[in-house]
Design an enzyme around this catalytic site. Structure first.
Site, PDB file in Angstrom:
ATOM      1  N   THR A 128      58.295  36.304  68.516  1.00 40.58           N
ATOM      2  CA  THR A 128      57.685  35.693  67.328  1.00 40.58           C
ATOM      3  C   THR A 128      58.736  35.258  66.310  1.00 40.58           C
ATOM      4  O   THR A 128      59.837  35.820  66.269  1.00 40.58           O
ATOM      5  CB  THR A 128      56.739  36.724  66.673  1.00 40.58           C
ATOM      6  OG1 THR A 128      56.370  36.277  65.379  1.00 40.58           O
ATOM      7  CG2 THR A 128      57.423  38.076  66.500  1.00 40.58           C
ATOM      8  N   ASP A 129      58.373  34.283  65.477  1.00 44.76           N
ATOM      9  CA  ASP A 129      59.279  33.890  64.381  1.00 44.76           C
ATOM     10  C   ASP A 129      59.331  34.953  63.286  1.00 44.76           C
ATOM     11  O   ASP A 129      60.203  34.909  62.417  1.00 44.76           O
ATOM     12  CB  ASP A 129      58.865  32.531  63.795  1.00 44.76           C
ATOM     13  CG  ASP A 129      57.478  32.523  63.171  1.00 44.76           C
ATOM     14  OD1 ASP A 129      56.742  33.526  63.332  1.00 44.76           O
ATOM     15  OD2 ASP A 129      57.107  31.512  62.544  1.00 44.76           O
ATOM     16  N   GLU A 130      58.422  35.925  63.338  1.00 44.42           N
ATOM     17  CA  GLU A 130      58.381  36.935  62.276  1.00 44.42           C
ATOM     18  C   GLU A 130      59.613  37.833  62.298  1.00 44.42           C
ATOM     19  O   GLU A 130      59.889  38.533  61.319  1.00 44.42           O
ATOM     20  CB  GLU A 130      57.101  37.755  62.375  1.00 44.42           C
ATOM     21  CG  GLU A 130      55.878  36.870  62.216  1.00 44.42           C
ATOM     22  CD  GLU A 130      54.581  37.647  62.103  1.00 44.42           C
ATOM     23  OE1 GLU A 130      54.586  38.750  61.569  1.00 44.42           O
ATOM     24  OE2 GLU A 130      53.559  37.105  62.581  1.00 44.42           O
ATOM     25  N   TYR A 153      55.110  45.498  63.046  1.00 39.17           N
ATOM     26  CA  TYR A 153      54.979  44.576  64.185  1.00 39.17           C
ATOM     27  C   TYR A 153      56.271  43.800  64.413  1.00 39.17           C
ATOM     28  O   TYR A 153      56.826  43.796  65.518  1.00 39.17           O
ATOM     29  CB  TYR A 153      53.811  43.603  63.941  1.00 39.17           C
ATOM     30  CG  TYR A 153      53.824  42.402  64.864  1.00 39.17           C
ATOM     31  CD1 TYR A 153      53.574  42.538  66.228  1.00 39.17           C
ATOM     32  CD2 TYR A 153      54.105  41.113  64.381  1.00 39.17           C
ATOM     33  CE1 TYR A 153      53.608  41.430  67.079  1.00 39.17           C
ATOM     34  CE2 TYR A 153      54.134  40.015  65.216  1.00 39.17           C
ATOM     35  CZ  TYR A 153      53.878  40.181  66.568  1.00 39.17           C
ATOM     36  OH  TYR A 153      53.913  39.086  67.407  1.00 39.17           O
ATOM     37  N   LYS A 157      59.010  43.826  67.582  1.00 32.39           N
ATOM     38  CA  LYS A 157      59.372  42.627  68.376  1.00 32.39           C
ATOM     39  C   LYS A 157      60.883  42.374  68.281  1.00 32.39           C
ATOM     40  O   LYS A 157      61.521  41.996  69.261  1.00 32.39           O
ATOM     41  CB  LYS A 157      58.587  41.400  67.894  1.00 32.39           C
ATOM     42  CG  LYS A 157      57.082  41.453  68.129  1.00 32.39           C
ATOM     43  CD  LYS A 157      56.684  41.517  69.598  1.00 32.39           C
ATOM     44  CE  LYS A 157      56.954  40.249  70.355  1.00 32.39           C
ATOM     45  NZ  LYS A 157      56.377  40.300  71.730  1.00 32.39           N
TER      46      LYS A 157
HETATM   47  P1  NAD Z   1      46.981  39.426  72.206  1.00 32.49           P
HETATM   48  O1  NAD Z   1      46.916  40.631  71.325  1.00 32.49           O
HETATM   49  O2  NAD Z   1      45.881  38.421  72.148  1.00 32.49           O
HETATM   50  O3  NAD Z   1      47.116  39.876  73.741  1.00 32.49           O
HETATM   51  C1  NAD Z   1      47.992  40.887  74.146  1.00 32.49           C
HETATM   52  C2  NAD Z   1      47.663  41.240  75.583  1.00 32.49           C
HETATM   53  O4  NAD Z   1      48.611  42.250  76.013  1.00 32.49           O
HETATM   54  C3  NAD Z   1      46.260  41.843  75.770  1.00 32.49           C
HETATM   55  O5  NAD Z   1      45.608  41.245  76.866  1.00 32.49           O
HETATM   56  C4  NAD Z   1      46.536  43.318  76.027  1.00 32.49           C
HETATM   57  O6  NAD Z   1      45.566  43.937  76.873  1.00 32.49           O
HETATM   58  C5  NAD Z   1      47.900  43.274  76.692  1.00 32.49           C
HETATM   59  N1  NAD Z   1      48.623  44.530  76.530  1.00 32.49           N
HETATM   60  C6  NAD Z   1      48.784  45.240  75.385  1.00 32.49           C
HETATM   61  N2  NAD Z   1      49.468  46.378  75.631  1.00 32.49           N
HETATM   62  C7  NAD Z   1      49.763  46.369  76.962  1.00 32.49           C
HETATM   63  C8  NAD Z   1      50.466  47.236  77.824  1.00 32.49           C
HETATM   64  N3  NAD Z   1      51.006  48.387  77.358  1.00 32.49           N
HETATM   65  N4  NAD Z   1      50.598  46.903  79.134  1.00 32.49           N
HETATM   66  C9  NAD Z   1      50.059  45.761  79.609  1.00 32.49           C
HETATM   67  N5  NAD Z   1      49.350  44.901  78.853  1.00 32.49           N
HETATM   68  C10 NAD Z   1      49.209  45.198  77.535  1.00 32.49           C
HETATM   69  O7  NAD Z   1      48.393  38.751  71.885  1.00 32.49           O
HETATM   70  P2  NAD Z   1      48.762  37.200  71.779  1.00 32.49           P
HETATM   71  O8  NAD Z   1      48.401  36.715  70.438  1.00 32.49           O
HETATM   72  O9  NAD Z   1      48.252  36.494  72.977  1.00 32.49           O
HETATM   73  O10 NAD Z   1      50.358  37.290  71.842  1.00 32.49           O
HETATM   74  C11 NAD Z   1      51.039  37.320  73.095  1.00 32.49           C
HETATM   75  C12 NAD Z   1      52.526  37.464  72.864  1.00 32.49           C
HETATM   76  O11 NAD Z   1      52.995  36.369  72.082  1.00 32.49           O
HETATM   77  C13 NAD Z   1      52.926  38.739  72.116  1.00 32.49           C
HETATM   78  O12 NAD Z   1      54.106  39.220  72.686  1.00 32.49           O
HETATM   79  C14 NAD Z   1      53.165  38.277  70.699  1.00 32.49           C
HETATM   80  O13 NAD Z   1      54.123  39.075  70.044  1.00 32.49           O
HETATM   81  C15 NAD Z   1      53.679  36.866  70.943  1.00 32.49           C
HETATM   82  N6  NAD Z   1      53.413  35.904  69.859  1.00 32.49           N
HETATM   83  C16 NAD Z   1      52.156  35.743  69.367  1.00 32.49           C
HETATM   84  C17 NAD Z   1      51.925  34.794  68.372  1.00 32.49           C
HETATM   85  C18 NAD Z   1      50.536  34.540  67.816  1.00 32.49           C
HETATM   86  O14 NAD Z   1      50.392  33.747  66.888  1.00 32.49           O
HETATM   87  N7  NAD Z   1      49.491  35.153  68.359  1.00 32.49           N
HETATM   88  C19 NAD Z   1      52.984  34.017  67.881  1.00 32.49           C
HETATM   89  C20 NAD Z   1      54.261  34.217  68.428  1.00 32.49           C
HETATM   90  C21 NAD Z   1      54.462  35.154  69.415  1.00 32.49           C
END
Ligand code: NAD
Length: 345
Positions: A128-130, A153, A157
């Site tokens: 993430t950019d955070e 969070y 990350k």
């Molecule tokens: P989300 O919370 O919608 O989904 C996370 C998924 O990971 C879920 O399906 C969950 O069951 C699974 N999970 C959690 N713990 C687990 C474990 N211990 N073992 C296996 N699976 C597990 O998240 P998202 O919004 O789809 O984000 C996905 C990734 O992208 C993350 O790494 C997040 O940091 C990164 N990200 C998200 C955003 C955003 O805006 N949502 C932006 C930048 C980066």
């Protein structure tokens, strides 16, 4: 291409699975522990596809990871599994430390063991950019911006990003990192800002905005992120970081007002005839609320030829229309929005 996608039942992971199977013709193994954030119904369009399989497993479970690598023999892994909700990290950080840090460490050790038999294997760690902290009114995050995470969070990350680069340097893993801005789009869990506001606006409920609504986020349509990730894992240079963003900065208040106007235009009027903007209610700010995020994605655009296809106006209109048309998807998840009344990531 045979790819393991961790967290493939989540918001972004499910978009990557759908894109990889339906548009790229990859063989995909979705590895997900199915936490509260998972939703297998987001994968209905590929669940019976011969190139798709799902395995319920925890990324902290080394035995399970080793067995999956040995059996599936992947060419690459896109590691998205994480605890992803900033507000939840403030009220309960343990799961973030466990999944985001220990889970990524466990993935790295499993990859280290596997890549001796598959030296071309590539790992993309999705971040993430955070991790870069908070910007003032000017400037953009680049790949050389120093890390300065400020929430549990983003700290978890940042820690996982450092582990990935350390394993690349020390053990010569073919690892890459992407750091992306806020995503939005179809299949987004209704505890997050945009879907929460769409559903509350639709139902005439209050629209809680943190502080004065002036915090700025840089929004990217989720399918643009999915295309970026499959591009980076195939063509990015190992040991490099790529920022992903669509140059769509908006204040939270602008986001909520635009949603109000779109719901007014696309759905039935409220019973009292009031415009949905009248539902906006300011609530106490999130502790340590970062002021502004903005991404410079020039490196990804120039090196790998990726471009965001949606701007915020086209992407948000598609998103609002999708939620209006897919009540059967979000209705069982509505309790998540009720549980979380604040303005969320
Ligand atoms: P989300 O919370 O919608 O989904 C996370 C998924 O990971 C879920 O399906 C969950 O069951 C699974 N999970 C959690 N713990 C687990 C474990 N211990 N073992 C296996 N699976 C597990 O998240 P998202 O919004 O789809 O984000 C996905 C990734 O992208 C993350 O790494 C997040 O940091 C990164 N990200 C998200 C955003 C955003 O805006 N949502 C932006 C930048 C980066």
């Amino acid at each position: 291409m045979k790819a393991i996608i961790t967290g493939g039942a989540g918001f972004i992971g499910s978009a990557v699975c759908r894109h990889a199977v339906l548009e790229l013709g990859w063989q995909v193994l979705n590895l997900d522990a199915l936490t509260y954030a998972a939703n297998l119904s987001s994968l209905a369009s590929i669940e019976a596809h011969p190139n798709y399989q799902f395995i319920k497993a925890d990324v902290c479970d080394r035995t399970a990871l080793d067995a999956i690598f040995a059996d599936f023999q992947p060419d690459c892994m896109l590691h998205l599994a994480a605890e992803s909700h900033v507000d939840r990290s403030i009220t309960g950080s343990a799961a973030f430390i466990n999944t985001n840090i220990v889970g990524t460490y466990t993935v790295l050790e499993a990859v280290r063991a596997y890549h001796t038999s598959c030296p071309n294997f590539r790992l993309l760690h999705v971040s993430t950019d955070e991790v870069y902290g908070s910007l003032g009114d000017e400037g953009l995050f680049t790949e050389t911006t120093p890390y300065s995470p400020r929430s549990p969070y983003s700290a978890s990350k940042a820690a996982s990003d450092h582990l990935v680069m350390a394993w690349h340097e020390t053990y010569e893993l073919n690892a890459l990192i992407s750091n992306c801005s806020n995503n939005y789009g179809p299949y987004h869990l209704p505890e997050k800002l945009i879907p929460l506001m769409i559903l509350n606006a639709l139902e005439g409920k209050p629209l809680p905005v943190y502080g004065d609504g002036s915090n700025v986020r840089d929004w990217l349509f989720v399918d643009d992120h999915a295309r970026a990730l499959t591009t980076i894992v195939q063509h990015g240079r190992v040991g490099e970081t790529y920022n992903v963003g669509g140059r769509n900065e908006r204040t939270n208040l602008q986001v909520v007002e635009t949603i109000c106007d779109l719901v007014d235009a696309l759905a039935l009027a409220l019973p009292n005839g009031q415009p949905r903007r009248s539902l906006i209610a300011y609530v106490a700010d999130r502790p340590g609320h970062d002021k502004r995020y903005a991404i410079d994605a020039t490196k990804l655009e120039q090196e790998l030829g990726w471009r965001a296809q949606e701007n915020f106006d086209t992407g948000l209109r598609k998103t609002v229309a999708w939620f209006l048309e897919h009540q059967e998807w979000w209705q069982p998840l509505r309790w998540l929005a009720a549980q979380r009344q604040g303005l969320l990531k």
